[in-house]
Design an enzyme around this catalytic site. Structure first.
Site, PDB file in Angstrom:
ATOM      1  N   GLY A   1       5.789  -6.027  -8.111  1.00 57.66           N
ATOM      2  CA  GLY A   1       6.320  -5.647  -6.609  1.00 57.66           C
ATOM      3  C   GLY A   1       7.412  -6.126  -6.263  1.00 57.66           C
ATOM      4  O   GLY A   1       8.349  -6.193  -7.215  1.00 57.66           O
ATOM      5  N   ILE A   2       7.606  -6.792  -5.194  1.00 58.66           N
ATOM      6  CA  ILE A   2       9.031  -7.473  -4.896  1.00 58.66           C
ATOM      7  C   ILE A   2       9.556  -8.664  -5.755  1.00 58.66           C
ATOM      8  O   ILE A   2      10.719  -8.780  -6.056  1.00 58.66           O
ATOM      9  CB  ILE A   2       8.571  -8.076  -3.169  1.00 58.66           C
ATOM     10  CG1 ILE A   2       8.471  -6.962  -2.361  1.00 58.66           C
ATOM     11  CG2 ILE A   2       9.869  -8.918  -2.756  1.00 58.66           C
ATOM     12  CD1 ILE A   2       7.823  -7.423  -0.859  1.00 58.66           C
TER      13      ILE A   2
ATOM     14  N   ASP B   1       0.288 -22.103 -11.745  1.00 58.42           N
ATOM     15  CA  ASP B   1      -0.230 -22.067 -10.602  1.00 58.42           C
ATOM     16  C   ASP B   1       0.497 -23.290  -9.913  1.00 58.42           C
ATOM     17  O   ASP B   1       0.141 -24.292 -10.074  1.00 58.42           O
ATOM     18  CB  ASP B   1      -1.769 -22.215 -10.671  1.00 58.42           C
ATOM     19  CG  ASP B   1      -2.422 -22.147  -9.460  1.00 58.42           C
ATOM     20  OD1 ASP B   1      -1.635 -22.248  -8.367  1.00 58.42           O
ATOM     21  OD2 ASP B   1      -3.629 -22.143  -9.281  1.00 58.42           O
TER      22      ASP B   1
ATOM     23  N   ASN C   1       9.021 -16.431  -3.504  1.00 56.81           N
ATOM     24  CA  ASN C   1       8.356 -15.297  -3.325  1.00 56.81           C
ATOM     25  C   ASN C   1       6.782 -15.121  -3.302  1.00 56.81           C
ATOM     26  O   ASN C   1       6.253 -14.297  -2.687  1.00 56.81           O
ATOM     27  CB  ASN C   1       8.939 -14.060  -4.231  1.00 56.81           C
ATOM     28  CG  ASN C   1       8.229 -12.735  -4.236  1.00 56.81           C
ATOM     29  OD1 ASN C   1       8.361 -12.091  -3.133  1.00 56.81           O
ATOM     30  ND2 ASN C   1       7.654 -12.529  -4.938  1.00 56.81           N
ATOM     31  N   ALA C   2       6.295 -16.178  -4.307  1.00 55.88           N
ATOM     32  CA  ALA C   2       4.647 -16.071  -4.210  1.00 55.88           C
ATOM     33  C   ALA C   2       4.039 -16.108  -2.912  1.00 55.88           C
ATOM     34  O   ALA C   2       4.478 -17.017  -2.274  1.00 55.88           O
ATOM     35  CB  ALA C   2       4.415 -17.247  -5.252  1.00 55.88           C
TER      36      ALA C   2
ATOM     37  N   LYS D   1      -8.517 -12.004   8.026  1.00 56.04           N
ATOM     38  CA  LYS D   1      -9.706 -11.935   8.877  1.00 56.04           C
ATOM     39  C   LYS D   1      -9.276 -12.442  10.488  1.00 56.04           C
ATOM     40  O   LYS D   1      -8.337 -13.100  10.420  1.00 56.04           O
ATOM     41  CB  LYS D   1     -10.659 -13.070   8.456  1.00 56.04           C
ATOM     42  CG  LYS D   1     -11.424 -12.391   7.401  1.00 56.04           C
ATOM     43  CD  LYS D   1     -12.396 -11.079   7.649  1.00 56.04           C
ATOM     44  CE  LYS D   1     -13.440 -10.758   6.474  1.00 56.04           C
ATOM     45  NZ  LYS D   1     -14.313  -9.607   6.777  1.00 56.04           N
TER      46      LYS D   1
ATOM     47  N   ALA E   1     -11.737 -15.867  14.323  1.00 54.03           N
ATOM     48  CA  ALA E   1     -13.080 -15.985  14.525  1.00 54.03           C
ATOM     49  C   ALA E   1     -13.953 -15.896  13.530  1.00 54.03           C
ATOM     50  O   ALA E   1     -14.892 -16.402  13.359  1.00 54.03           O
ATOM     51  CB  ALA E   1     -13.629 -15.224  15.972  1.00 54.03           C
TER      52      ALA E   1
ATOM     53  N   TYR F   1      -1.721 -16.022   7.574  1.00 56.28           N
ATOM     54  CA  TYR F   1      -0.491 -15.540   7.132  1.00 56.28           C
ATOM     55  C   TYR F   1       0.639 -15.389   7.918  1.00 56.28           C
ATOM     56  O   TYR F   1       1.968 -15.994   7.629  1.00 56.28           O
ATOM     57  CB  TYR F   1      -0.617 -13.760   6.673  1.00 56.28           C
ATOM     58  CG  TYR F   1       0.462 -13.135   5.828  1.00 56.28           C
ATOM     59  CD1 TYR F   1       0.556 -13.799   4.575  1.00 56.28           C
ATOM     60  CD2 TYR F   1       1.437 -12.537   6.612  1.00 56.28           C
ATOM     61  CE1 TYR F   1       1.875 -12.990   3.663  1.00 56.28           C
ATOM     62  CE2 TYR F   1       2.387 -11.946   5.836  1.00 56.28           C
ATOM     63  CZ  TYR F   1       2.553 -12.001   4.333  1.00 56.28           C
ATOM     64  OH  TYR F   1       3.539 -11.583   3.941  1.00 56.28           O
TER      65      TYR F   1
ATOM     66  N   THR G   1       4.652  -1.019  -1.672  1.00 54.48           N
ATOM     67  CA  THR G   1       4.279  -1.677  -2.743  1.00 54.48           C
ATOM     68  C   THR G   1       2.665  -1.264  -3.171  1.00 54.48           C
ATOM     69  O   THR G   1       2.182  -0.570  -2.324  1.00 54.48           O
ATOM     70  CB  THR G   1       4.186  -3.258  -2.550  1.00 54.48           C
ATOM     71  OG1 THR G   1       3.090  -3.781  -1.389  1.00 54.48           O
ATOM     72  CG2 THR G   1       5.553  -3.734  -2.323  1.00 54.48           C
TER      73      THR G   1
END
Length: 446
Positions: free
Chosen positions: A216-217, A259, A287-288, A294, A297, A352, A387
């Site tokens: 992707g990006i 990681d 970038n990661a 969700k 709540a 996010y 993407t």
């Protein structure tokens, strides 16, 4: 995933239907291709009385091979409208904006460029001048929404003393590299910036680290930085090893499986960079990132912690150690990948959006701290980018993401990569603390 609506809208029948029904009209954007000139036609350059940038801009454009003109009485199509508005010192002077754009607005070609150059309001001499210069933002954002046809519009605030530091930004914003960047405000600080030996390869001799580079990006960033001359270290988690190796091979760089959320990840990365032939790194692109959507709540602790950990805490820990050990030195560039979700918010993405707002916060907090060390830190904030992840979105949300911007279409990973390459350039040494949206001037956020 192909944008079938955009393909239809650009067909013969599609153009008729779109025009007749008043549907969104996504233009074919002018994107950079190897060997392209900076602009395809003349640049119309104007200035409010007392402006300090028109002559430096004229010289830079001429040296870059562009034809520069002061007037266009015959209505010939021009590639760009550039206005030096630094001479505007009060609200009455804003008439210069109307006097320049009113007669020439219709002369701009498809995928043309509009640049307004001003003085940062905080660097002005009087409250009246600060007021007038701040007014330029409303004009520029509105033009970006009015002109259509793939035209982009930007406001570039140039600090007094930064007149010789504008070339990198000028070359980016006038070219096809900025196809999906519009309605943005860029700040250039004071200082002289030496031009790269080759503007087609401004990153020659630089080492760049790109996280989340397997697809992707991230993969696009690795390719574009390599194209511009950088030696690239493509980093991603071990599970993405095969795809990561392919990207590294394509970029003629190195693959590093790591990681970054592991406790010892910053130490292992620092050791790798210290032991390499370059000893340190010139460009770090964070970038990661992950999503675990969700509503708050219904969100589990793990969904919250993992997103904050990958998107925000890991870059913090990496930068802190690399800076502490001097592995990012003078001339270094740090670029974070934020999101318009971090600016406007997004339902079901509290984790996010929080992490991406934090990326923006880091840029704003660290810029003045790193500037004395000769290091810049900036961020890009992508909107809807085509993407594999966005291809999995429900069709309604996907179409809304594509159409709710001035370009009426999604961007491409290369659009984000080109913006990062500009911020990473040695010619961008006085650009720091900026957050540039790569969103086609999304209707969401500011």
């Amino acid at each position: 995933m192909a944008d079938r609506y955009a393909n239809f809208a650009n067909s013969g029948l599609g153009r008729t239907v779109v025009k007749r029904l008043g549907l969104p009209d996504p233009p074919r954007l002018r994107r950079h291709r190897a060997g392209d000139p900076l602009v395809n036609g003349p640049v119309l350059l104007g200035a409010a009385p007392g402006g300090r940038l028109s002559e430096p801009i004229r010289k830079l454009l001429g040296a870059a091979g562009a034809e520069v003109t002061d007037q266009n009485p015959d209505g010939v199509r021009v590639s760009a409208l550039v206005l030096d508005a630094t001479g505007i010192t009060d609200s009455t002077g804003l008439r210069a904006l109307y006097d320049f754009f009113h007669p020439y607005a219709r002369s701009l070609e498809v995928s043309g460029r509009v640049l307004v150059l001003g003085t940062p309001p905080e660097a002005t001499a009087t409250p009246a001048e600060a007021t007038a210069q701040r007014s330029l933002e409303g004009l520029t954002r509105s033009i970006g929404k009015e002109f259509g046809r793939g035209v982009t519009a930007q406001l570039v605030y140039v600090a007094p003393g930064g007149e010789q530091a504008v070339e990198s930004t000028l070359r980016f914003l006038l070219s096809g590299r900025s196809a999906y960047v519009s309605g943005q405000v860029v700040r250039i600080g004071a200082g002289d910036v030496p031009a790269p030996a080759d503007w087609d390869r401004p990153l020659d001799g630089k080492l760049a680290l790109v996280t989340g580079a397997a697809r992707g990006i991230g993969a696009a960033i690795a390719r574009v930085l390599a194209r511009d001359g950088a030696d690239v270290i493509a980093l991603d988690v071990p599970a993405a090893g095969d795809a990561l190796a392919d990207v590294a091979n394509e970029a003629r760089g190195r693959a590093l499986q790591l990681d970054l959320t592991a406790d010892d990840a910053p130490e292992r990365l620092a050791g790798y960079l210290a032991a390499g032939p370059h000893t340190g790194v010139d460009i770090v692109v964070h970038n990661a990132g992950i999503t675990r959507d969700k509503t708050i709540a219904r969100m589990s602790e793990d969904r919250w912690d993992s997103v904050i950990g990958v998107n925000l805490t890991a870059p913090e820990r990496v930068d802190d150690l690399l800076l502490e050990r001097g592995l990012i030195g003078s001339g270094g560039r740090i670029v974070g990948v934020a999101s318009i979700a971090g600016i406007a918010g997004n339902r079901g993405q509290t984790n996010y959006a929080t992490s991406k707002a934090g990326v923006i916060g880091r840029v704003q907090a660290y810029a003045p701290v790193l500037l004395p060390r000769g290091i810049t830190i900036n961020a890009v904030a992508p909107g809807f980018i085509e993407t594999a992840m966005t291809a999995k979105m429900p069709i309604g949300l996907r179409e809304a993401g594509r159409r709710l911007n001035s370009m009426s279409q999604g961007g491409l990973p290369v659009d984000v990569a080109e913006t990062i390459a500009w911020l990473a350039s040695p010619g961008s040494a006085t650009i720091t603390g900026n957050v540039v949206r790569v969103c086609g001037q999304s209707l969401l956020g500011a």
